[in-house]
Design a protein around this motif. Sequence first.
Motif, short mmCIF file in Angstrom:
data_model
loop_
_atom_site.label_atom_id
_atom_site.label_comp_id
_atom_site.label_asym_id
_atom_site.label_seq_id
_atom_site.Cartn_x
_atom_site.Cartn_y
_atom_site.Cartn_z
N VAL A 6 42.67 37.92 45.61
CA VAL A 6 42.74 38.64 44.34
C VAL A 6 41.40 38.42 43.65
O VAL A 6 40.93 37.28 43.55
CB VAL A 6 43.87 38.09 43.46
CG1 VAL A 6 44.03 38.93 42.19
CG2 VAL A 6 45.18 38.02 44.24
N GLY A 7 40.75 39.50 43.19
CA GLY A 7 39.41 39.31 42.64
C GLY A 7 39.08 40.23 41.48
O GLY A 7 39.73 41.26 41.26
N ARG A 8 38.06 39.83 40.76
CA ARG A 8 37.53 40.59 39.63
C ARG A 8 36.02 40.66 39.75
O ARG A 8 35.37 39.67 40.11
CB ARG A 8 37.90 39.90 38.31
CG ARG A 8 37.21 40.45 37.06
CD ARG A 8 37.60 39.65 35.83
NE ARG A 8 36.88 40.04 34.63
CZ ARG A 8 35.75 39.47 34.21
NH1 ARG A 8 35.21 38.46 34.92
NH2 ARG A 8 35.15 39.88 33.11
N ASP A 9 35.46 41.83 39.43
CA ASP A 9 34.01 41.98 39.36
C ASP A 9 33.58 41.73 37.92
O ASP A 9 33.90 42.54 37.03
CB ASP A 9 33.60 43.40 39.80
CG ASP A 9 32.09 43.58 39.89
OD1 ASP A 9 31.34 42.85 39.20
OD2 ASP A 9 31.65 44.46 40.65
N PRO A 10 32.87 40.64 37.63
CA PRO A 10 32.52 40.33 36.25
C PRO A 10 31.54 41.32 35.63
O PRO A 10 31.42 41.42 34.41
CB PRO A 10 31.90 38.93 36.35
CG PRO A 10 31.40 38.83 37.75
CD PRO A 10 32.37 39.63 38.58
N ARG A 11 30.84 42.09 36.48
CA ARG A 11 29.88 43.07 35.96
C ARG A 11 30.56 44.32 35.45
O ARG A 11 30.12 44.92 34.46
CB ARG A 11 28.88 43.46 37.05
CG ARG A 11 28.09 42.30 37.66
CD ARG A 11 27.38 42.75 38.92
NE ARG A 11 28.35 43.26 39.90
CZ ARG A 11 28.01 43.90 41.01
NH1 ARG A 11 26.74 44.15 41.27
NH2 ARG A 11 28.94 44.33 41.85
N LEU A 85 46.91 35.04 40.95
CA LEU A 85 46.71 35.92 39.80
C LEU A 85 45.28 35.81 39.30
O LEU A 85 44.70 34.72 39.30
CB LEU A 85 47.64 35.56 38.64
CG LEU A 85 49.14 35.47 38.86
CD1 LEU A 85 49.56 34.03 39.11
CD2 LEU A 85 49.89 36.02 37.65
N VAL A 86 44.73 36.94 38.85
CA VAL A 86 43.44 36.96 38.16
C VAL A 86 43.59 37.88 36.96
O VAL A 86 44.11 39.00 37.08
CB VAL A 86 42.30 37.44 39.08
CG1 VAL A 86 41.01 37.61 38.27
CG2 VAL A 86 42.07 36.46 40.22
N SER A 89 40.04 38.84 32.05
CA SER A 89 38.99 37.97 31.53
C SER A 89 38.42 37.03 32.60
O SER A 89 37.50 36.26 32.33
CB SER A 89 39.52 37.13 30.36
OG SER A 89 40.62 36.34 30.77
N GLY A 90 38.98 37.08 33.82
CA GLY A 90 38.46 36.28 34.92
C GLY A 90 39.17 34.96 35.15
O GLY A 90 38.82 34.23 36.08
N HIS A 91 40.16 34.63 34.32
CA HIS A 91 40.94 33.42 34.58
C HIS A 91 41.80 33.64 35.82
O HIS A 91 42.24 34.76 36.10
CB HIS A 91 41.80 33.07 33.37
CG HIS A 91 41.00 32.68 32.17
ND1 HIS A 91 40.66 33.58 31.18
CD2 HIS A 91 40.47 31.49 31.80
CE1 HIS A 91 39.95 32.96 30.25
NE2 HIS A 91 39.82 31.68 30.60
N SER A 92 42.07 32.56 36.55
CA SER A 92 42.78 32.70 37.82
C SER A 92 43.73 31.54 38.06
O SER A 92 43.62 30.48 37.44
CB SER A 92 41.78 32.78 38.98
OG SER A 92 41.11 31.53 39.13
N PRO A 110 36.86 30.93 38.91
CA PRO A 110 36.69 32.09 38.04
C PRO A 110 36.56 33.38 38.83
O PRO A 110 35.82 33.46 39.81
CB PRO A 110 35.40 31.77 37.28
CG PRO A 110 35.38 30.27 37.22
CD PRO A 110 35.95 29.82 38.53
N ASP A 111 37.36 34.37 38.48
CA ASP A 111 37.34 35.72 39.06
C ASP A 111 37.99 35.83 40.43
O ASP A 111 37.98 36.93 40.99
CB ASP A 111 35.90 36.28 39.15
CG ASP A 111 35.24 36.41 37.80
OD1 ASP A 111 35.92 36.86 36.86
OD2 ASP A 111 34.05 36.07 37.68
N VAL A 112 38.57 34.77 40.98
CA VAL A 112 39.12 34.89 42.34
C VAL A 112 40.28 33.93 42.57
O VAL A 112 40.29 32.81 42.04
CB VAL A 112 38.03 34.67 43.40
CG1 VAL A 112 37.54 33.23 43.40
CG2 VAL A 112 38.49 35.10 44.78
#
Length: 284
Positions: A6-11, A85-86, A89-92, A110-112
């Motif tokens: 599970v991931g987030r792109d911070p950009r 879970l992500v 805001s990038g918390h995981s 963070p982010d993953v």
Amino acid sequence: MTFSIVGRDPRTGDLGVAVASKFLAVGALVPFVQGGVGAVATQSYVNPTFGPLGLQRLAAGQRPQEIAAQFQAEDPGIAQRQFGLVSASGHSATFTGPGCHAWAGGHAAPDVAIQGNILTGPGVVAAMREAWEAGAGLPLPRRLLSALVAGDRAGGDRRGRQSAALLCAGPGRGYGGLTDDWVNLRADDHESPCAELSRLLDLHDLLFTRPESTRPLTPAELGWLRALLVRGGYAPALPEGNWDEQTEAAAWAMYGTENLEERWVPGGEVDPVALAYLQARHPG
């Protein structure tokens, strides 16, 4: 019975899940994503309510660690569950119940969130983590898929391969810019599901990615295009010379037929990627 990331792109704020398993149509049960809210992977004797409930709680402002604690308190079958879970805001958070089949475990930063069970060993999660960290410059679907492929190459599910899925959302990323839903690809029953997912993502990027650059058609290219439009029945005849409304209407109709409407550029301009694709499909 599955490994996922599970991931987030911070950009960009894009969110997504990639998952693979020796399980039919794993994409129907494991990944849940909502643009601007978060992403959830729920697996190992799946509790599918964790997906919509997790997104609902993320939307209400709860953090992944808080939600993870609630799931553990609420679900009597939690010992055999696994989830990640992500948040937007990038918390995981990642959780592996003590009753999950070995090898089982995960990693959260963070982010993953990375997690897997019935794996060949901890090297699967380690390989996914390394690939995720190395892919920081990639678009989120590519970064998630590279981590999934790394896990597969490191051994993946020790029972074998069957299915894989990739689900991503991002602000205005969806079809026509009208939705946040972006990539939704599944290989439900395939001997090499991660490789098939890679092929599908290539096709998705070809057909649904908007142009990164455009340029005017050359006179030779315009002549080729007009001939193609007439030959394909999009117009009975087209005039020579500069780009005109009749050529534009015929070209737009062809782009729709070819499923290239996301790469359409009006006014005699062209997306080089779409042009190369059409020239390969329709030489001469």
